[in-house]
Design a protein around this motif. Structure first.
Motif, PDB file in Angstrom:
ATOM      1  N   TRP A 252      27.555  27.531  31.857  1.00  0.00           N
ATOM      2  CA  TRP A 252      28.752  28.125  31.238  1.00  0.00           C
ATOM      3  C   TRP A 252      28.960  29.561  31.707  1.00  0.00           C
ATOM      4  CZ3 TRP A 252      33.074  26.845  28.955  1.00  0.00           C
ATOM      5  CH2 TRP A 252      33.772  27.790  28.200  1.00  0.00           C
ATOM      6  N   LEU A 253      27.891  30.350  31.760  1.00  0.00           N
ATOM      7  CA  LEU A 253      28.012  31.730  32.208  1.00  0.00           C
ATOM      8  C   LEU A 253      28.418  31.792  33.680  1.00  0.00           C
ATOM      9  CD1 LEU A 253      24.948  33.417  30.440  1.00  0.00           C
ATOM     10  CD2 LEU A 253      27.366  33.565  29.819  1.00  0.00           C
ATOM     11  N   ALA A 254      27.901  30.871  34.491  1.00  0.00           N
ATOM     12  CA  ALA A 254      28.308  30.818  35.897  1.00  0.00           C
ATOM     13  C   ALA A 254      29.792  30.489  36.018  1.00  0.00           C
ATOM     14  CB  ALA A 254      27.474  29.787  36.648  1.00  0.00           C
ATOM     15  N   LEU A 255      30.306  29.709  35.067  1.00  0.00           N
ATOM     16  CA  LEU A 255      31.717  29.336  35.073  1.00  0.00           C
ATOM     17  C   LEU A 255      32.613  30.479  34.600  1.00  0.00           C
ATOM     18  CD1 LEU A 255      33.911  27.115  35.338  1.00  0.00           C
ATOM     19  CD2 LEU A 255      33.369  26.449  32.983  1.00  0.00           C
ATOM     20  N   LYS A 256      32.111  31.292  33.668  1.00  0.00           N
ATOM     21  CA  LYS A 256      32.948  32.327  33.057  1.00  0.00           C
ATOM     22  C   LYS A 256      32.818  33.696  33.730  1.00  0.00           C
ATOM     23  CE  LYS A 256      35.139  31.710  29.941  1.00  0.00           C
ATOM     24  NZ  LYS A 256      36.546  31.240  29.877  1.00  0.00           N
ATOM     25  N   ALA A 257      31.679  34.011  34.296  1.00  0.00           N
ATOM     26  CA  ALA A 257      31.486  35.330  34.900  1.00  0.00           C
ATOM     27  C   ALA A 257      32.259  35.434  36.215  1.00  0.00           C
ATOM     28  CB  ALA A 257      30.001  35.577  35.150  1.00  0.00           C
ATOM     29  N   PRO A 258      32.775  36.633  36.546  1.00  0.00           N
ATOM     30  CA  PRO A 258      33.479  36.814  37.822  1.00  0.00           C
ATOM     31  C   PRO A 258      32.572  36.477  39.001  1.00  0.00           C
ATOM     32  CG  PRO A 258      33.839  38.698  36.370  1.00  0.00           C
ATOM     33  CD  PRO A 258      32.782  37.862  35.724  1.00  0.00           C
TER      34      PRO A 258
ATOM     35  N   ASP B 231      31.222  25.574  40.191  1.00  0.00           N
ATOM     36  CA  ASP B 231      30.797  25.940  38.840  1.00  0.00           C
ATOM     37  C   ASP B 231      31.412  25.042  37.770  1.00  0.00           C
ATOM     38  OD1 ASP B 231      29.269  28.022  39.849  1.00  0.00           O
ATOM     39  OD2 ASP B 231      30.903  29.470  39.706  1.00  0.00           O
ATOM     40  N   LEU B 232      32.678  24.695  37.916  1.00  0.00           N
ATOM     41  CA  LEU B 232      33.342  23.877  36.909  1.00  0.00           C
ATOM     42  C   LEU B 232      32.734  22.483  36.834  1.00  0.00           C
ATOM     43  CD1 LEU B 232      35.533  23.269  34.850  1.00  0.00           C
ATOM     44  CD2 LEU B 232      37.095  22.746  36.752  1.00  0.00           C
ATOM     45  N   MET B 233      32.596  21.831  37.971  1.00  0.00           N
ATOM     46  CA  MET B 233      32.085  20.457  37.970  1.00  0.00           C
ATOM     47  C   MET B 233      30.597  20.400  37.606  1.00  0.00           C
ATOM     48  SD  MET B 233      34.676  18.667  38.350  1.00  0.00           S
ATOM     49  CE  MET B 233      33.763  17.124  38.315  1.00  0.00           C
ATOM     50  N   SER B 234      29.847  21.426  37.977  1.00  0.00           N
ATOM     51  CA  SER B 234      28.430  21.424  37.596  1.00  0.00           C
ATOM     52  C   SER B 234      28.283  21.582  36.087  1.00  0.00           C
ATOM     53  CB  SER B 234      27.671  22.528  38.330  1.00  0.00           C
ATOM     54  OG  SER B 234      28.166  23.803  37.979  1.00  0.00           O
ATOM     55  N   PHE B 235      29.169  22.379  35.476  1.00  0.00           N
ATOM     56  CA  PHE B 235      29.141  22.506  34.016  1.00  0.00           C
ATOM     57  C   PHE B 235      29.526  21.188  33.354  1.00  0.00           C
ATOM     58  CE2 PHE B 235      31.526  23.294  30.061  1.00  0.00           C
ATOM     59  CZ  PHE B 235      30.489  23.769  29.282  1.00  0.00           C
ATOM     60  N   LEU B 236      30.592  20.559  33.825  1.00  0.00           N
ATOM     61  CA  LEU B 236      31.021  19.288  33.241  1.00  0.00           C
ATOM     62  C   LEU B 236      29.958  18.216  33.437  1.00  0.00           C
ATOM     63  CD1 LEU B 236      34.789  19.238  34.314  1.00  0.00           C
ATOM     64  CD2 LEU B 236      33.837  19.801  32.073  1.00  0.00           C
ATOM     65  N   ALA B 237      29.356  18.170  34.615  1.00  0.00           N
ATOM     66  CA  ALA B 237      28.330  17.157  34.883  1.00  0.00           C
ATOM     67  C   ALA B 237      27.081  17.392  34.047  1.00  0.00           C
ATOM     68  CB  ALA B 237      27.977  17.156  36.367  1.00  0.00           C
TER      69      ALA B 237
ATOM     70  N   ILE C  55      43.256  23.407  22.233  1.00  0.00           N
ATOM     71  CA  ILE C  55      44.062  24.629  22.225  1.00  0.00           C
ATOM     72  C   ILE C  55      43.198  25.855  22.482  1.00  0.00           C
ATOM     73  CG2 ILE C  55      45.476  26.141  20.784  1.00  0.00           C
ATOM     74  CD1 ILE C  55      46.516  23.635  19.367  1.00  0.00           C
ATOM     75  N   ILE C  56      42.065  25.965  21.790  1.00  0.00           N
ATOM     76  CA  ILE C  56      41.238  27.165  21.909  1.00  0.00           C
ATOM     77  C   ILE C  56      40.616  27.278  23.286  1.00  0.00           C
ATOM     78  CG2 ILE C  56      39.013  26.251  21.078  1.00  0.00           C
ATOM     79  CD1 ILE C  56      40.542  29.539  19.926  1.00  0.00           C
ATOM     80  N   TYR C  57      40.163  26.153  23.853  1.00  0.00           N
ATOM     81  CA  TYR C  57      39.564  26.211  25.180  1.00  0.00           C
ATOM     82  C   TYR C  57      40.620  26.449  26.258  1.00  0.00           C
ATOM     83  CZ  TYR C  57      34.831  25.062  23.748  1.00  0.00           C
ATOM     84  OH  TYR C  57      33.580  25.127  23.203  1.00  0.00           O
ATOM     85  N   ARG C  58      41.805  25.946  26.035  1.00  0.00           N
ATOM     86  CA  ARG C  58      42.883  26.199  26.984  1.00  0.00           C
ATOM     87  C   ARG C  58      43.325  27.663  26.921  1.00  0.00           C
ATOM     88  NH1 ARG C  58      46.434  23.612  30.146  1.00  0.00           N
ATOM     89  NH2 ARG C  58      48.535  24.479  30.342  1.00  0.00           N
ATOM     90  N   THR C  59      43.358  28.219  25.723  1.00  0.00           N
ATOM     91  CA  THR C  59      43.760  29.610  25.549  1.00  0.00           C
ATOM     92  C   THR C  59      42.801  30.559  26.255  1.00  0.00           C
ATOM     93  OG1 THR C  59      44.782  29.105  23.418  1.00  0.00           O
ATOM     94  CG2 THR C  59      44.257  31.412  23.861  1.00  0.00           C
ATOM     95  N   PHE C  60      41.516  30.288  26.175  1.00  0.00           N
ATOM     96  CA  PHE C  60      40.510  31.179  26.741  1.00  0.00           C
ATOM     97  C   PHE C  60      39.904  30.637  28.036  1.00  0.00           C
ATOM     98  CE2 PHE C  60      40.657  32.247  22.219  1.00  0.00           C
ATOM     99  CZ  PHE C  60      40.762  33.621  22.285  1.00  0.00           C
ATOM    100  N   ARG C  61      40.657  29.813  28.742  1.00  0.00           N
ATOM    101  CA  ARG C  61      40.170  29.261  30.006  1.00  0.00           C
ATOM    102  C   ARG C  61      40.135  30.359  31.080  1.00  0.00           C
ATOM    103  NH1 ARG C  61      45.498  28.049  29.562  1.00  0.00           N
ATOM    104  NH2 ARG C  61      46.845  28.263  31.405  1.00  0.00           N
ATOM    105  N   GLY C  62      39.443  30.069  32.151  1.00  0.00           N
ATOM    106  CA  GLY C  62      39.382  31.008  33.271  1.00  0.00           C
ATOM    107  C   GLY C  62      38.225  31.979  33.156  1.00  0.00           C
TER     108      GLY C  62
END
Length: 379
Positions: free
Chosen positions: A201-207, A278-284, A362-369
């Protein structure tokens, strides 16, 4: 090690099985959604060295953690309403462990809110955030391990315990009986799974390119490997020492299927990690919680709390010296509430669960990226 298989009508039994599965889904929802919160908290001192890096980690979970915990509260409430005897035995028997979990969750919540406002105590709140994440991540696995292997319950023939005022089905193993080898392995498995999710998750969210991102990627890869090693050790221990003690459990075939899901999820997550996705590794990586909860539910069925005491000493390594208790397991059929209650709960769930899912979308879409510098103002 008997199992009470008292059943009512086909409708009642069907609803009991349904609620067994629904509670498993609620626990799975908590494992997936709050798992990365807890994992990020455990990694907090290791991936974040500077104040702005620590703010980034807190911001990564800040808007989400309280909504994620709804699944835990709902799971506990559903257990109470659907299977009250199992709720009474588990919450009273595991009282100290549950209180440690609750205090951990409270400390984590307060730390997230106070860390940026109470600068004089920031080191204390940093420690509270870590401990408040570590304790639940560790103890949840231990609780699951004890539920799978079985615990010491008072049986109808336990005359000494009944004479002492205990009731049939009460837990009498003590706190240290919960710290048996299998439960400790499950605790490590749960902790490692949470940490892997948190790192993903941190790898997905951090710049991308930031030090937090680089550290998170390294921890993600490391704990992904540790995750497989612990799972192999846990599986071997289970097959050698725990499975032979099982009696009357009819879902073990599905446990093996979910073990295959674990291996598949691990391979897929590893492939995406190696590709830097990062996205697919988190989902997987979320296939791992699905597999672990599936194995747990399949290993338990039709029990909710199996009785592990055995006069032949088959599972003596689970208990303190002198324990010799013969009891019936608490099953979904013997513990299920009335058909009317289960029906009403099902109707309410059909209304409420979609609303919860919509909220999460809604909440995950709002704070996506990925998190930007301006997002750290309040953290």
């Amino acid at each position: 090690m008997g199992a009470i298989l008292t059943t009512g009508s086909a409708m009642h039994d069907g609803l009991a099985i349904l609620w067994f599965l629904l509670i498993a889904v609620l626990i799975l929802g908590y494992f997936i959604l709050d798992g990365f919160d807890l994992g990020a908290g455990v990694l907090y001192p290791f991936v974040a060295k500077k104040d702005n890096e620590k703010a980034l980690v807190r911001r990564a979970i800040g808007p989400l953690w309280d909504g994620n915990e709804v699944w835990l509260l709902t799971g506990g409430g559903a257990l109470f309403a659907a299977f009250a005897p199992a709720y009474a035995t588990s919450f009273s028997g595991f009282y100290l462990a549950i209180m440690l979990v609750l205090f951990g969750l409270i400390f984590r919540a307060v730390a997230v809110e106070y860390r940026d406002r109470d600068t004089k105590w920031k080191k204390f709140w940093d420690g509270a955030f870590f401990i408040g994440s570590f304790l639940p991540a560790l103890l949840f696995g231990a609780a699951v391990g004890n539920c799978i292997a079985g615990v010491a319950l008072v049986g109808a023939g336990s005359t000494a315990h009944l004479a002492a005022g205990l009731a049939v089905g009460d837990y009498v193993g003590g706190f240290f009986s919960l710290l048996n080898p299998f439960a400790l392995l499950c605790a490590i498995m749960g902790l490692v799974a949470f940490i892997t999710q948190g790192a993903a998750w941190l790898a997905l969210k951090a710049p991308v390119g930031s030090e937090v991102h680089q550290r998170a990627v390294k921890f993600r890869s490391l704990f992904n490997i540790i995750e497989l090693v612990v799972f192999v050790l846990l599986s071997a221990f289970f097959l050698l020492f725990v499975l032979p003690t099982f009696d009357g459990r009819s879902g073990m075939l599905f446990a093996y299927v979910f073990a295959g899901v674990f291996i598949l999820g691990w391979i897929v997550a590893r492939l995406f990690m190696n590709k830097g996705n990062d996205l697919m590794s988190f989902l997987a990586s979320n296939l791992i919680p699905i597999a672990l909860i599936g194995i747990t539910a399949a290993s338990l069925f039709p029990n909710l709390i199996p009785a592990a005491a055995n006069p032949e000493g088959v599972v003596t390594y689970f208990f303190l010296p002198g324990q010799d208790i013969v009891a019936d397991s608490i099953t979904i059929f013997s513990a299920a509430n009335s058909q009317l209650c289960l029906t009403a709960m099902t109707i309410i769930t059909c209304i409420g669960l979609p609303l919860v899912l919509v909220y999460h979308v809604i909440i995950y879409r709002t704070f996506r990226g990925r998190i930007k510098e301006e997002d750290l103002v309040e953290y």
